[in-house]
Write an enzyme that holds these catalytic residues in place. Structure first.
Site, PDB file in Angstrom:
ATOM      1  N   GLU A 175      39.085  39.690  33.788  1.00 36.13           N
ATOM      2  CA  GLU A 175      39.780  39.714  32.508  1.00 36.13           C
ATOM      3  C   GLU A 175      39.138  38.689  31.582  1.00 36.13           C
ATOM      4  OE1 GLU A 175      44.026  40.155  32.294  1.00 36.13           O
ATOM      5  OE2 GLU A 175      44.115  40.568  34.435  1.00 36.13           O
ATOM      6  N   CYS A 195      45.202  40.083  39.918  1.00 34.25           N
ATOM      7  CA  CYS A 195      44.352  40.426  41.062  1.00 34.25           C
ATOM      8  C   CYS A 195      44.455  39.451  42.223  1.00 34.25           C
ATOM      9  CB  CYS A 195      42.894  40.534  40.602  1.00 34.25           C
ATOM     10  SG  CYS A 195      42.583  41.913  39.485  1.00 34.25           S
TER      11      CYS A 195
END
Length: 435
Positions: free
Chosen positions: A153, A261
């Site tokens: 990200e 994640c």
């Protein structure tokens, strides 16, 4: 090529947009009608640097379309990506209801050969489950491929367009050839497309994230020990990071990892190990240490204020779990804020991108400000939770003049200790001496 992406979350939207950027015709499918309509109107539902430019360009070119119809997506694509949520099921295991539910529908709808691609992060053996479910209903040939994403990200567009490697888990020569054709434009510089079996591909993603989470957690342990013995974690970090076997990345200590994640994937791998009668002792320790690290600043704050935080007002800079994203999932800032609220403290917070998401979570429990300096008004201390670039070189005079007392609790070690000493700011960080 004609591609369909089922699910327009973070992974699905980046995948669909970037595949369209190389000339493919892409249909992205989502059940959220409001979201689909906004995307059709050119509105990007997530913050990710550079995504908006590619998004707008490919919509205008007609290469990127959006639909609420799974049937439309299946009819369109020769390759069907499943980019669906696999959240924590509550006990650490990955919840596969969305992946398996869509797989059942796919089996009933496909009428010609398709390659079904697991893009979501899924436990070992999921491709096998997906194949079995589709096979129960399908009346045509198909293949199931595991193709894990490795998107950071904040850097996802670059990661997709210029990948270090692409992992394809497939036992089908036909499917493998199609996947290699699809990804060929992304590896012109020579980075590898690695072909392996489906189970190995599924484990590769979990192993990568768990290793990086372990590296972060190890440095946090070293930082905590530095505080006990008077060593400087920044010097230790540089000392070991120059070793090519270790490398410089993921060695910065702080208040733990978060996001969508690392926390989920470490827990899922640990849980999968339990289900296979294997005890991941290292991962067990990583989970426990990281949980504690998220509130590592709290004892320092309590000690400074003589264990009385009631009615204290704290300015918080940084709410997203990391810079360059609006993602607050498992963000350490939220864990610390929750603890401060329990103590009766008041919070004034600022983040460049995550404010809307935080507002939805906390409603009126905390105050969100329009600028980083507005958050300091009459605050008893500044707490830094995310290392956004705009926080790196602040106006120290403004900080001192706006805070009730000049004290900073820095969870990301942004500032030089000598500078803090010279500025006469009380300064507490991670793994370094207090000022």
């Amino acid at each position: 090529m004609k591609i369909s992406v089922i699910g327009t979350g973070y992974v699905g939207l980046v995948t669909g947009t970037c595949l369209a950027e190389t000339g493919n015709e892409v249909v992205c499918v989502d059940i959220n009608e409001e979201k689909v309509q906004k995307m059709r109107n050119g509105e990007v539902p997530i913050y990710e640097p550079h995504l908006d430019v590619l998004f707008e360009r490919n919509i205008k070119a007609g290469r990127l379309r959006f639909s609420t119809s799974l049937e439309e997506g299946l009819n369109h694509g020769e390759i069907i990506f499943l980019a669906l949520p696999t959240p924590d099921d509550g006990d650490g295991s990955a919840d596969l209801q969305y992946v398996l539910g869509v797989s059942e529908q796919i089996g009933k709808m496909i009428t010609e050969y398709k390659v079904i691609v697991d893009k979501s992060t899924v436990p070992v053996g999921t491709a096998e489950k997906v194949y079995k479910i589709i096979k129960e209903n399908a009346k045509c040939d198909f293949d199931v491929v595991s193709n894990p994403e490795f998107l950071r990200e904040g850097f996802a567009v670059d990661d997709f367009l210029k990948p270090e490697r692409i992992v394809i888990g497939s036992s089908s020569e036909r499917a493998t050839e199609l996947m290699q054709k699809l990804y060929k434009p992304f590896v012109r510089s020579g980075n590898p497309i690695i072909i392996m079996d489906e189970k190995s591909a599924e484990l590769t993603k979990y192993a990568a994230n768990s290793f990086l989470a372990t590296k972060i957690t190890f440095m946090n342990e070293i930082a905590n020990y530095c505080e006990k013995v008077g060593a400087d974690v920044d010097k230790v970090r540089i000392g070991i990071g120059t070793d090519s076997r270790i490398g410089k990345r993921f060695l910065f200590p702080g208040i733990g990892y978060g996001g969508s994640c690392f926390p989920k994937d470490v827990k899922a791998l640990y849980k999968s190990g339990k289900e296979s009668q294997y005890d991941f002792k290292i991962l067990d320790a990583v989970i426990k240490v990281n949980d504690n690290q998220k509130i590592a600043l709290l004892p320092k704050i309590k000690k400074y204020f003589n264990n009385d935080l009631s009615n204290k007002k704290f300015a918080v800079w940084g709410l997203a779990f990391k810079p360059e994203t609006d993602d607050i999932r498992e963000a350490p800032s939220l864990y610390l804020i929750d603890e401060l609220l329990k103590e009766g403290s008041r919070i004034r917070a600022f983040d460049p991108e995550a404010m809307d998401n935080v507002a939805k979570k906390y409603k009126n429990k905390i105050d969100l400000t329009e600028s980083m300096y507005d958050a300091l008004e009459n605050a008893d201390a500044l707490i830094i939770c995310t290392e956004w670039s705009i926080f790196r070189t602040p106006d120290y005079n403004k900080i001192k003049n706006t805070l009730s007392c000049p004290v900073i609790f820095d969870g990301r070690n942004l500032y030089d200790i000598k500078d803090m000493d010279r500025e006469e700011i009380s300064y507490f960080s991670i793994g370094r001496k207090e000022v």
